[in-house]
Design an enzyme around this catalytic site. Structure first.
Site, PDB file in Angstrom:
ATOM      1  N   SER A  60     -41.396  -2.262 -27.521  1.00 25.17           N
ATOM      2  CA  SER A  60     -39.786  -2.322 -27.146  1.00 25.17           C
ATOM      3  C   SER A  60     -39.255  -1.407 -28.548  1.00 25.17           C
ATOM      4  O   SER A  60     -39.786  -1.325 -29.550  1.00 25.17           O
ATOM      5  CB  SER A  60     -39.417  -3.651 -27.210  1.00 25.17           C
ATOM      6  OG  SER A  60     -38.087  -3.801 -27.366  1.00 25.17           O
TER       7      SER A  60
ATOM      8  N   TYR B 207     -37.427 -12.839 -28.447  1.00 32.00           N
ATOM      9  CA  TYR B 207     -37.916 -11.438 -27.904  1.00 32.00           C
ATOM     10  C   TYR B 207     -38.045 -10.420 -29.183  1.00 32.00           C
ATOM     11  O   TYR B 207     -39.308  -9.879 -29.197  1.00 32.00           O
ATOM     12  CB  TYR B 207     -36.870 -10.803 -26.917  1.00 32.00           C
ATOM     13  CG  TYR B 207     -37.156  -9.693 -25.962  1.00 32.00           C
ATOM     14  CD1 TYR B 207     -37.961  -9.711 -25.052  1.00 32.00           C
ATOM     15  CD2 TYR B 207     -36.971  -8.491 -26.597  1.00 32.00           C
ATOM     16  CE1 TYR B 207     -38.493  -8.598 -24.363  1.00 32.00           C
ATOM     17  CE2 TYR B 207     -37.318  -6.992 -26.002  1.00 32.00           C
ATOM     18  CZ  TYR B 207     -37.951  -7.354 -24.607  1.00 32.00           C
ATOM     19  OH  TYR B 207     -38.373  -6.012 -24.140  1.00 32.00           O
TER      20      TYR B 207
HETATM   21  P1  NAP Z   1     -38.791  -6.996 -15.212  1.00 29.27           P
HETATM   22  O1  NAP Z   1     -38.322  -5.968 -14.103  1.00 29.27           O
HETATM   23  O2  NAP Z   1     -38.053  -8.228 -15.468  1.00 29.27           O
HETATM   24  O3  NAP Z   1     -40.429  -7.279 -15.044  1.00 29.27           O
HETATM   25  C1  NAP Z   1     -41.095  -8.157 -15.837  1.00 29.27           C
HETATM   26  C2  NAP Z   1     -42.499  -8.393 -15.367  1.00 29.27           C
HETATM   27  O4  NAP Z   1     -43.112  -9.281 -16.011  1.00 29.27           O
HETATM   28  C3  NAP Z   1     -42.448  -8.954 -13.890  1.00 29.27           C
HETATM   29  O5  NAP Z   1     -43.437  -8.502 -13.000  1.00 29.27           O
HETATM   30  C4  NAP Z   1     -42.477 -10.360 -13.906  1.00 29.27           C
HETATM   31  O6  NAP Z   1     -42.911 -11.044 -13.008  1.00 29.27           O
HETATM   32  C5  NAP Z   1     -43.439 -10.502 -15.158  1.00 29.27           C
HETATM   33  N1  NAP Z   1     -43.335 -11.864 -15.955  1.00 29.27           N
HETATM   34  C6  NAP Z   1     -42.335 -12.178 -16.492  1.00 29.27           C
HETATM   35  N2  NAP Z   1     -42.837 -13.559 -16.800  1.00 29.27           N
HETATM   36  C7  NAP Z   1     -43.986 -13.875 -16.358  1.00 29.27           C
HETATM   37  C8  NAP Z   1     -44.826 -14.728 -16.295  1.00 29.27           C
HETATM   38  N3  NAP Z   1     -44.710 -15.936 -17.037  1.00 29.27           N
HETATM   39  N4  NAP Z   1     -46.112 -14.618 -15.850  1.00 29.27           N
HETATM   40  C9  NAP Z   1     -46.508 -13.575 -15.234  1.00 29.27           C
HETATM   41  N5  NAP Z   1     -45.803 -12.509 -15.124  1.00 29.27           N
HETATM   42  C10 NAP Z   1     -44.666 -12.472 -15.795  1.00 29.27           C
HETATM   43  O7  NAP Z   1     -38.787  -6.195 -16.679  1.00 29.27           O
HETATM   44  P2  NAP Z   1     -39.325  -4.739 -17.110  1.00 29.27           P
HETATM   45  O8  NAP Z   1     -38.172  -4.128 -17.878  1.00 29.27           O
HETATM   46  O9  NAP Z   1     -40.159  -3.968 -16.002  1.00 29.27           O
HETATM   47  O10 NAP Z   1     -40.150  -5.278 -18.143  1.00 29.27           O
HETATM   48  C11 NAP Z   1     -41.688  -4.864 -18.250  1.00 29.27           C
HETATM   49  C12 NAP Z   1     -42.240  -4.947 -19.675  1.00 29.27           C
HETATM   50  O11 NAP Z   1     -41.521  -3.867 -20.482  1.00 29.27           O
HETATM   51  C13 NAP Z   1     -41.950  -5.951 -20.529  1.00 29.27           C
HETATM   52  O12 NAP Z   1     -42.847  -6.515 -21.503  1.00 29.27           O
HETATM   53  C14 NAP Z   1     -40.392  -5.763 -21.284  1.00 29.27           C
HETATM   54  O13 NAP Z   1     -40.151  -6.666 -22.520  1.00 29.27           O
HETATM   55  C15 NAP Z   1     -40.742  -4.160 -21.577  1.00 29.27           C
HETATM   56  N6  NAP Z   1     -39.515  -3.729 -21.778  1.00 29.27           N
HETATM   57  C16 NAP Z   1     -38.634  -3.194 -21.021  1.00 29.27           C
HETATM   58  C17 NAP Z   1     -37.351  -2.525 -21.322  1.00 29.27           C
HETATM   59  C18 NAP Z   1     -36.354  -2.200 -20.439  1.00 29.27           C
HETATM   60  O14 NAP Z   1     -35.430  -1.581 -20.837  1.00 29.27           O
HETATM   61  N7  NAP Z   1     -36.519  -2.558 -19.314  1.00 29.27           N
HETATM   62  C19 NAP Z   1     -37.515  -2.047 -22.663  1.00 29.27           C
HETATM   63  C20 NAP Z   1     -38.561  -2.032 -23.640  1.00 29.27           C
HETATM   64  C21 NAP Z   1     -39.617  -2.834 -23.112  1.00 29.27           C
HETATM   65  P3  NAP Z   1     -41.976 -11.774 -11.911  1.00 29.27           P
HETATM   66  O15 NAP Z   1     -41.056 -10.654 -11.172  1.00 29.27           O
HETATM   67  O16 NAP Z   1     -42.555 -12.520 -10.845  1.00 29.27           O
HETATM   68  O17 NAP Z   1     -40.751 -12.416 -12.674  1.00 29.27           O
END
Ligand code: NAP
Length: 253
Positions: free
Chosen positions: A145, A158
């Site tokens: 991140s 986080y």
């Molecule tokens: P998202 O749409 O909220 O997706 C998160 C994913 O993680 C979903 O598949 C979710 O499953 C899964 N997850 C969460 N808690 C879980 C658990 N207890 N057990 C199993 N799976 C779980 O968010 P995203 O933005 O795509 O995030 C994906 C990754 O990118 C994360 O590591 C996040 O920190 C990182 N990230 C995101 C951004 C951004 O700007 N969006 C920036 C930097 C890093 P469910 O759908 O079942 O909840």
């Protein structure tokens, strides 16, 4: 160098949290480059399954709730049972809790650390044991991140977890390069997913963030595919322990 170096044909990629957001973009991007996909996570990834199969690749799902890091060994075994040894692991599943540091609860600390850091370590350990014992090596990509580099605000657990991911990526790269395992991370900038709904809904934060991104837009999940295919392929065989920002220039500001 031939472009074949980037091909993932014949490879199996295990992607966590692939039902939505970045995980979906990553799984589909790897499948487009030739990989079969095993998705591990909480929600059934029907849309991702359809997209992967439409690309002519195989798809399997292993249910996993990463608030329980003790399931990691079982998840790795089930993933291997699906299509054989896992060649590529993408640790994408992640969660976030927002609160002032003065009010932050132990429950919000533990949940984020368990999903974003502890489960990542133990799933990676389980998959890497198999990569080492087969002698085949492999590719591990952690999703970091901007808060692997910066402090952020109101996201104590986080930031701690994602800063931990940057350190862990380097430690594992150091220990496992000799086994032919490349451990690297991708640090996404600000992407339009569920994870950032709250930020985009807040008009002030939304315009502050957009104003700081040289590319002038939020990232889309497909923006990560190029970096992921590179780090999953032979093209990155001499790349170890890097945290590659895909951020529209955010860190350059
Ligand atoms: P998202 O749409 O909220 O997706 C998160 C994913 O993680 C979903 O598949 C979710 O499953 C899964 N997850 C969460 N808690 C879980 C658990 N207890 N057990 C199993 N799976 C779980 O968010 P995203 O933005 O795509 O995030 C994906 C990754 O990118 C994360 O590591 C996040 O920190 C990182 N990230 C995101 C951004 C951004 O700007 N969006 C920036 C930097 C890093 P469910 O759908 O079942 O909840």
């Amino acid at each position: 160098m031939s472009l074949n170096t980037f091909s993932l044909e014949g490879k199996v990629a295990l992607v966590t949290g692939a039902n939505t957001g970045l995980g979906q973009g990553l799984a589909v991007g790897l499948a487009a480059a030739g990989a079969d996909i095993v998705a591990a996570g909480r929600s059934v990834p029907s849309d991702t399954e359809a997209a992967v199969k439409a690309l002519g690749r195989k798809f399997a799902f292993v249910p996993a709730d990463f608030t329980r890091p003790s399931i990691a060994g079982d998840v790795a075994a089930k993933a291997e049972a699906a299509f054989g040894p896992v060649n590529i692991l993408v640790n994408n599943a992640g969660t976030i809790k927002r609160n002032d540091a003065l009010d932050f609860t132990e429950a919000d600390w533990d949940e984020v650390m368990d999903v974003n850091l502890k489960s990542v370590f133990f799933l990676t350990q389980a998959v890497a044991r198999s990569m080492v014992s087969s002698g085949e090596g492999g590719k591990i990509i952690n999703i970091a991140s901007m808060l692997s580099f910066q402090g952020g605000i109101r996201v104590a657990s986080y930031t701690s977890s994602k800063s931990g991911i940057a350190g862990l990526t380097k430690l594992l790269a150091n220990e496992w390069a000799k086994h032919g395992i490349n451990v690297n991370a991708i640090a996404p900038g600000y992407f339009a997913t569920n994870n950032t709904d709250a930020l985009r809904a807040d008009e002030k934060r939304n315009s502050e963030i957009l104003g700081r991104i040289p590319a002038g837009r939020w990232g889309q999940p497909s923006d990560l595919a190029g970096a992921a295919v590179f780090l999953a392929s032979r093209a990155s065989d001499y790349v170890h322990g890097t945290v590659l920002a895909v951020d529209g220039g955010w860190l350059a500001r």
